[in-house]
Enzyme design. Structure first.
Site, short mmCIF file in Angstrom:
data_model
loop_
_atom_site.label_atom_id
_atom_site.label_comp_id
_atom_site.label_asym_id
_atom_site.label_seq_id
_atom_site.Cartn_x
_atom_site.Cartn_y
_atom_site.Cartn_z
CB SER A 86 11.24 -35.92 52.95
OG SER A 86 10.87 -36.82 51.93
CE1 TYR A 132 14.18 -36.85 39.08
CE2 TYR A 132 15.72 -38.69 39.02
CZ TYR A 132 15.48 -37.34 39.11
OH TYR A 132 16.54 -36.47 39.22
N GLY A 183 7.64 -33.63 47.60
CA GLY A 183 8.43 -32.83 46.66
C GLY A 183 9.31 -31.80 47.35
CG ASP A 218 16.41 -32.95 45.78
OD1 ASP A 218 16.21 -31.86 45.22
OD2 ASP A 218 15.74 -33.96 45.53
C1 GLA Z 1 14.10 -34.70 42.33
C2 GLA Z 1 15.56 -35.11 42.20
C3 GLA Z 1 16.43 -33.90 41.80
C4 GLA Z 1 15.87 -33.18 40.60
C5 GLA Z 1 14.38 -32.90 40.78
C6 GLA Z 1 13.74 -32.32 39.56
O1 GLA Z 1 13.91 -33.84 43.41
O2 GLA Z 1 16.03 -35.64 43.42
O3 GLA Z 1 17.76 -34.33 41.57
O4 GLA Z 1 16.13 -33.87 39.42
O5 GLA Z 1 13.66 -34.08 41.14
O6 GLA Z 1 14.25 -31.05 39.32
#
Ligand code: GLA
Length: 398
Positions: free
Chosen positions: A136, A232, A133, A181
């Site tokens: 990476s 997701y 989380g 990210d």
């Molecule tokens: C992952 C995704 C991000 C975002 C987060 C949740 O890290 O890559 O784009 O949606 O989950 O906030």
């Protein structure tokens, strides 16, 4: 505590062992914690991430043998990539070398921008824990893009580079992720969190207290997930369904009063409620951080976790237990706030704590161990700078 090992030296050594000699360029890019603002980037919301002092380093050189080869030091895996110019027509790698699809995605991104991508030798090493989380995979794609842009003298950096890495992840990594990210990794700044408006991509840097005063502890729940397992994407679809049912293009355009009058189906209402409230919370949390009010900031973290657990349903018993242990210590015990960070479904919990108080990490980990009969690995991280080429003068001895 998990020790922190310098990673550029490992990338250089791996490159020498695999391909002989030295790379032309080392590019580095950090992982991130998201302090608040989860699962809102793909609704054009606001997020408040911070790049951390854990990096992926990519060592890159133009190859003379006509092949595109990539070595992951952490996975101990060598992959041969197809010509990036023909990537759209090439089959994806599967099994042990599936990780290399992301590298191909980055190279294909350059090719799409009209850059000729010659055969390359690439070696990667990272100390961003995989699947925890902490982003990476964005550290990986952004470090490679940073190195390749330098090797090929391609003018690609900042927001366009982050966008390209996001596309690599959705098209080649099978995860329809948002901009959070790669943008944090590309644009992060040491000693600052970033308030990002994911609609305009405006970024404001908000000073984060020094690590001598506030420590940021990351606890690994030990449940590692791959975002490509579909959950997701499922949340993304639910959010899109909720926006459609609410008659808005994006949930960013909905407010709570309107949401209450809409009477959406229960599941969609919960998902939308999380998004609408979380976006508001980010603004309030950023204000609290600006005022250096860590106790108030911690309250927003707690609310965010609760909402991710109850309305967005991405927490797990392990993540909840870590947050509960931290909350049980409370401000009296030196803890300001705790929440899951990143997509959830496993991964990590972040805890903001008073750095002058000893033993907080050990106590939370011991509480977790009492419940799950195994310790939770944890480390102290700090804010760190965003992606950059490492100048040759600063390369460590391999
Ligand atoms: C992952 C995704 C991000 C975002 C987060 C949740 O890290 O890559 O784009 O949606 O989950 O906030």
């Amino acid at each position: 505590m998990i020790p922190h090992v310098p990673v550029a030296a490992r990338a250089l050594a791996a490159f020498a062992r695999r391909f002989g000699g030295k790379p032309t360029v080392l590019g580095r890019a950090p992982g991130r914690v998201n302090l608040v603002g989860e699962h809102v980037d793909y609704s054009d919301g606001l997020v408040l991430p911070m790049s951390i002092d854990r990096d992926c380093v990519s060592a890159v050189r133009v190859s003379t043998d006509g092949r595109w080869r990539a070595w992951s030091e952490d996975l101990r895996s060598l992959a041969e990539l197809p010509d990036p110019a023909a990537a759209a027509r090439s089959p994806r790698a599967t099994g042990d070398t599936a990780w290399s699809n992301l590298a191909l995605g980055v190279l294909a991104g350059f090719a799409r921008e009209g850059v000729r991508v010659p055969p390359l030798e690439m070696a990667f090493a990272s100390d961003v824990p995989l699947g925890a989380g902490l982003s990476s995979s964005a550290a990986f794609t952004v470090s490679l893009a940073t190195a390749v842009a330098e090797v090929l003298s391609a003018p690609l950096f900042g927001i366009p580079m982050a966008r390209m890495c996001q596309e690599a992840e959705s098209e080649f990594g099978g995860v329809p992720c948002g901009i959070l990210d790669p943008l944090s990794s590309a644009l992060g700044r040491a000693d600052h969190a970033m308030l990002v408006d994911c609609r305009s991509l405006d970024v404001r840097f908000v000073p984060f207290p020094p690590s001598s005063r506030v420590s940021l502890l990351v606890f690994d729940s030990g449940v590692h997930r791959s975002l490509s397992d579909g959950r997701y994407a499922e949340r993304r679809h639910e959010v899109e369904d909720a926006a459609r049912a609410a008659g808005v293009g994006m949930l960013r355009d909905l407010d709570e009063t309107k949401l209450r009058t809409l009477k959406l189906p229960a599941l969609l209402e919960r998902r939308a409620r999380h998004v609408v409230r979380e976006i508001q919370r980010v603004q309030l949390a950023a204000n609290a951080l600006r005022r250096d009010d860590m106790e108030l900031f911690g309250l927003f973290m707690a609310q965010s976790h609760q909402s991710l657990r109850d309305d967005f349903a991405v927490s797990t018993p392990e993540l909840d237990a870590l947050v509960d242990e931290a909350r049980a210590l409370g401000t009296a015990g030196g803890v300001y706030g705790a929440r899951l960070t990143g997509a959830g479904f496993g991964g990590s919990v972040i805890v903001l704590a008073d750095a002058t108080r000893a033993g907080i990490g050990e106590r939370i980990s011991a509480g977790f161990e009492r419940r799950f009969k195994r310790p939770a690995g944890w480390q102290r991280v700090s804010s760190g700078p965003g992606a950059a080429v490492i100048p040759a003068a600063r390369w460590p001895a391999a």
